[in-house]
Write an enzyme that holds these catalytic residues in place. Structure first.
Site, mmCIF file in Angstrom:
data_model
loop_
_atom_site.group_PDB
_atom_site.id
_atom_site.type_symbol
_atom_site.label_atom_id
_atom_site.label_comp_id
_atom_site.label_asym_id
_atom_site.label_seq_id
_atom_site.Cartn_x
_atom_site.Cartn_y
_atom_site.Cartn_z
ATOM 1 N N LYS A 146 13.176 23.414 64.120
ATOM 2 C CA LYS A 146 13.039 23.678 62.691
ATOM 3 C C LYS A 146 11.741 24.389 62.351
ATOM 4 O O LYS A 146 11.693 25.205 61.430
ATOM 5 C CB LYS A 146 13.153 22.375 61.907
ATOM 6 C CG LYS A 146 14.549 21.764 61.952
ATOM 7 C CD LYS A 146 14.639 20.504 61.095
ATOM 8 C CE LYS A 146 16.050 19.935 61.119
ATOM 9 N NZ LYS A 146 16.164 18.719 60.280
ATOM 10 N N LYS A 225 27.714 22.756 67.098
ATOM 11 C CA LYS A 225 28.393 21.700 66.370
ATOM 12 C C LYS A 225 28.657 22.125 64.925
ATOM 13 O O LYS A 225 27.994 23.016 64.384
ATOM 14 C CB LYS A 225 27.570 20.407 66.397
ATOM 15 C CG LYS A 225 26.273 20.445 65.621
ATOM 16 C CD LYS A 225 25.584 19.092 65.685
ATOM 17 C CE LYS A 225 24.318 19.087 64.820
ATOM 18 N NZ LYS A 225 23.656 17.774 64.831
ATOM 19 N N LYS A 228 26.742 21.579 57.971
ATOM 20 C CA LYS A 228 26.776 21.861 56.527
ATOM 21 C C LYS A 228 26.195 23.234 56.223
ATOM 22 O O LYS A 228 26.621 23.895 55.276
ATOM 23 C CB LYS A 228 25.942 20.818 55.767
ATOM 24 C CG LYS A 228 26.438 19.397 55.803
ATOM 25 C CD LYS A 228 25.453 18.514 55.037
ATOM 26 C CE LYS A 228 25.809 17.043 55.126
ATOM 27 N NZ LYS A 228 24.821 16.203 54.418
#
Length: 359
Positions: A146, A225, A228
């Protein structure tokens, strides 16, 4: 009163000295007899998707029937490690509450609450920050990934410690986790040990409740995967999608040029992802599904799986929409949950403050 079967088994393990809840010896005895308690959290950022449901929320519903003490937190403090629009965040918290209830989380069996409404989360987080080294946090993969996308705030760097505080604040003994969360739970376990070694035995060492469902992959890129935040609109099936949207997404799902249904995640990841979804929806093993699907072409199989998903998610979507219109009820659920959580948290945090020397 007889204990539920799952809790009775856990209680028996605790009495016999489950090593996962602390080291052996008389000093650890006080930790090992802690009441079995489950804690987990979910961020209020976007509607949960099919992977969230099959990998976590479905098991959350089952856990509330197996344990007498279960807490599910909407972790809004974690959500602001990346920029959030305040009005959107307020609505997202209510939407996530509605979604949890629509999935079957029962506020009479589980404590559903908003993390920021229990101040002890942040306060315990600070104490645990002071027991955690920077090199330990730098090794966590989420920070590496991140922080490469932006400058990376201090909050983003230390949020795993806040996660540890979330869990330890309630003396939680069990935490449902996926494969990608194991390292964060290990940090929580290490943090509990560090506190216990520094100030005396207090926190149980929480153990992982690993899900049995296989990881659900993106419908457009099965190498990653389901997420959202995936920019491809057809990649993710949201719990709020209409039946038409769901069918379209499965019809456009990436597979390959072989029409037969087989399970080989390495060589046929797209078809294998469909089989994994089928397995998670029905509880059938992948071998049974492949055997039952002989003679069905991949295109047909996509629609078959889509129909299963539509059947499962339609009542959830309809209940979600109904609950969205009852804001008063949603706020009452959160307020009641926060009150329950505060009662548990205040007692634990008061003891922590005395042990550290604040009181």
């Amino acid at each position: 009163m007889a204990l539920p079967m799952a809790r009775r088994a856990v209680f028996c393990r605790l009495k016999s000295g489950n090593r996962g809840l602390g080291s052996s010896g008389p000093r650890a005895a006080r930790i090992q007899i802690a009441e079995p308690r489950v804690f987990s959290g979910i961020q209020p950022t976007g509607a949960p998707h099919l992977g969230n449901y099959l990998g976590a929320l479905q098991s959350w519903v089952q856990l509330q029937n197996g344990y007498s003490s279960v807490l599910y937190s909407i972790v809004d403090l974690h959500s602001i490690t990346v920029p959030q629009d305040p009005e959107t965040l307020r609505q997202s918290i209510l939407n996530m509450t509605a979604c949890l209830l629509a999935c079957g989380i029962n506020p009479d069996r589980s404590c559903i609450f908003q993390q920021s409404q229990v101040a002890e989360h942040a306060e315990l987080g600070w104490i645990l920050n002071c027991l955690t080294s920077m090199p330990r946090l730098m090794h966590l993969p989420q920070w590496k990934i991140k922080s490469q996308k932006n400058e990376g705030s201090v909050g983003l760097f230390t949020y795993p410690v806040l996660q540890a505080a979330d869990i330890l604040l309630y003396k939680s003994t069990h935490v449902p986790v996926g494969d990608d969360q194991v390292q964060h739970l290990e940090l929580t376990q290490d943090t509990a040990r560090k506190f216990n070694n520094t100030y005396g035995d207090f926190f149980p060492i929480p153990v992982a409740l690993m899900g049995t469902s296989k990881k659900i992959r993106s419908l457009r890129d099965p190498s990653v995967k389901m997420s959202k935040s995936d920019p491809q609109k057809l990649a993710t099936v949201h719990l709020t999608d209409t039946p038409e949207d769901i069918v379209l997404k499965f019809r456009k799902a990436v597979t390959d040029f072989t029409s037969e249904v087989t399970y080989d995640p390495v060589l046929r990841p797209g078809v294998s992802n469909l089989v994994s979804i089928h397995s998670a929806m029905t509880g059938l093993g992948t071998e049974d599904i492949v055997r039952q699907s002989r003679g069905i072409e991949t295109a047909q199989y996509k629609l078959l799986v889509a129909e299963m998903v539509v059947e499962k998610l339609t009542p959830i979507r309809e209940e979600f929409q109904r609950l969205q219109g009852d804001v008063g009820y949603l706020k009452n659920v959160l307020n009641s949950g926060a009150q329950q959580a505060r009662e548990l948290a205040s007692s634990v945090y008061d003891d922590v403050c005395k042990m550290v020397g604040f009181r």
